[in-house]
Design a protein around this motif. Structure first.
Motif, PDB file in Angstrom:
ATOM      1  N   MET A 204       0.821  -1.212   0.000  1.00 50.10           N
ATOM      2  CA  MET A 204       0.000   0.000   0.000  1.00 50.10           C
ATOM      3  C   MET A 204       0.856   1.263   0.000  1.00 50.10           C
TER       4      MET A 204
ATOM      5  N   ARG B 238      -9.134  -8.701  -4.964  1.00 48.70           N
ATOM      6  CA  ARG B 238      -9.060  -7.249  -5.144  1.00 48.70           C
ATOM      7  C   ARG B 238      -9.195  -6.542  -3.801  1.00 48.70           C
ATOM      8  N   MET B 239      -8.351  -5.538  -3.571  1.00 45.83           N
ATOM      9  CA  MET B 239      -8.350  -4.806  -2.315  1.00 45.83           C
ATOM     10  C   MET B 239      -9.365  -3.663  -2.309  1.00 45.83           C
ATOM     11  N   ARG B 240     -10.003  -3.376  -3.430  1.00 49.82           N
ATOM     12  CA  ARG B 240     -10.978  -2.303  -3.492  1.00 49.82           C
ATOM     13  C   ARG B 240     -12.348  -2.826  -3.069  1.00 49.82           C
ATOM     14  N   VAL B 241     -13.063  -2.028  -2.283  1.00 50.97           N
ATOM     15  CA  VAL B 241     -14.358  -2.417  -1.742  1.00 50.97           C
ATOM     16  C   VAL B 241     -15.417  -1.499  -2.329  1.00 50.97           C
ATOM     17  N   PRO B 242     -16.531  -2.055  -2.834  1.00 46.09           N
ATOM     18  CA  PRO B 242     -17.605  -1.195  -3.334  1.00 46.09           C
ATOM     19  C   PRO B 242     -18.131  -0.282  -2.225  1.00 46.09           C
TER      20      PRO B 242
ATOM     21  N   VAL C  22     -18.841  -0.911   2.386  1.00 45.73           N
ATOM     22  CA  VAL C  22     -17.866  -0.410   3.366  1.00 45.73           C
ATOM     23  C   VAL C  22     -18.375  -0.605   4.781  1.00 45.73           C
TER      24      VAL C  22
END
Length: 294
Positions: A73, A203-207, A211
């Motif tokens: 990160m 994937r480290m991205r969260v919709p 959250v």
């Protein structure tokens, strides 16, 4: 006598002693804290405080899952950090769990219990060495990035302590021989070629809509782990062991699909006129090369 002066020496010296960004140090500090937790677990196990020793191993496993993600990160990856992480994994998830089991029960078997603990520790080291050696394997298929080869060291450490979790829940302590065989089984799974889900490509991205539920889930899990640690660890270890065949089946399905999509190479034209007699090589030397899982 003239003195030869290398004009590049000053530049090399400045480059060698240039300041290191703080972002390069943060992941290494987390890894060092994990090593401290593992070493503390060894001390606590020698003093008979097994509950705290197991808690220290769990804490080290949490730190091990954090340091790599933090490094990615903040762009703090380094070769030094990778080597330090491997050393930490060997101490925390190879040596420490083996010694905890030995001081908890395996010492009842005398040399046999020590051999079981030692084999587990060595298996952890071998598994880490194989991982480091094959991390840049150019022959590895693309889908293999979703899998580990063998049970990873942190998961092996958490699962091998399952008899201790059950004992803390009031389950009668199993015979020492059964604990030794279970320890050897986990050691074998660590050095095996068994494909295991890695989760590193998730994937480290969260919709945005997920959250708040994610925050609630994390807080709930931490609360359950603190309030019912042995229940959560026991259930987690059993579920993980039961999921291993699913990882193997998933890998085999990916391998079959990849093999089906790979075009067959065209047959090479013979350089000499064909003979009516079979080739002695094809008859007496079948292709017995081993097939690697990854």
């Amino acid at each position: 006598m003239p003195i030869n002066f290398d004009p590049n020496y000053a530049e090399m010296r400045r480059r060698r002693f240039r300041p290191i960004p703080v972002r390069m140090l943060v992941p290494n500090v987390i890894t060092l804290l994990a090593i401290c937790a593992g070493l503390t677990a060894i001390r606590l196990s020698t003093e008979g405080r097994t509950e705290l020793a197991v808690a220290a191993i769990v804490f080290a496993a949490i730190l091990d899952g954090i340091d790599g993600r933090v490094a990615r990160m903040i762009k703090g990856q380094s070769k030094f950090g990778a080597e330090l992480d491997s050393l930490a994994d060997f101490v925390n998830f190879g040596v420490a769990p083996g010694l905890i089991l030995y001081f908890w029960q395996l010492h009842d078997l005398n040399n046999g219990g020590w051999i079981a603990a030692m084999v587990f520790a060595i298996s952890g080291g071998l598994r880490l060495a194989r991982f480091n050696a094959s991390i840049d394997d150019p022959n590895k298929p693309v889908f293999a990035a979703n899998y580990f080869t063998g049970v990873p060291a942190p998961a092996g450490a958490i699962t091998v302590l399952l008899p201790i979790y059950l004992a803390f829940l009031g389950v009668p302590k199993p015979p020492a021989m059964l604990t030794a065989l279970y320890t050897l089984l986990i050691a074998f799974l660590m050095v095996s070629r068994l494909p295991v889900f890695s989760g590193k490509t998730v994937r480290m991205r969260v919709p945005p809509e997920m959250v708040l539920p994610l925050f609630v889930s994390v807080v709930l899990f931490i609360a359950l782990l603190i309030g019912y640690p042995w229940h959560i660890l026991s259930v987690g270890a059993v579920i993980y062991l039961l999921s291993l065949p699913a990882g193997w089946k998933s890998y085999r399905d990916h391998a079959r699909r990849a093999a089906a999509q790979t075009p067959m190479p065209a047959a090479a034209a013979p350089s000499t006129p064909s003979s009516p007699y079979p080739s002695p090589v094809s008859e007496s030397a079948p292709d017995d090369r081993p097939t690697r899982l990854n």
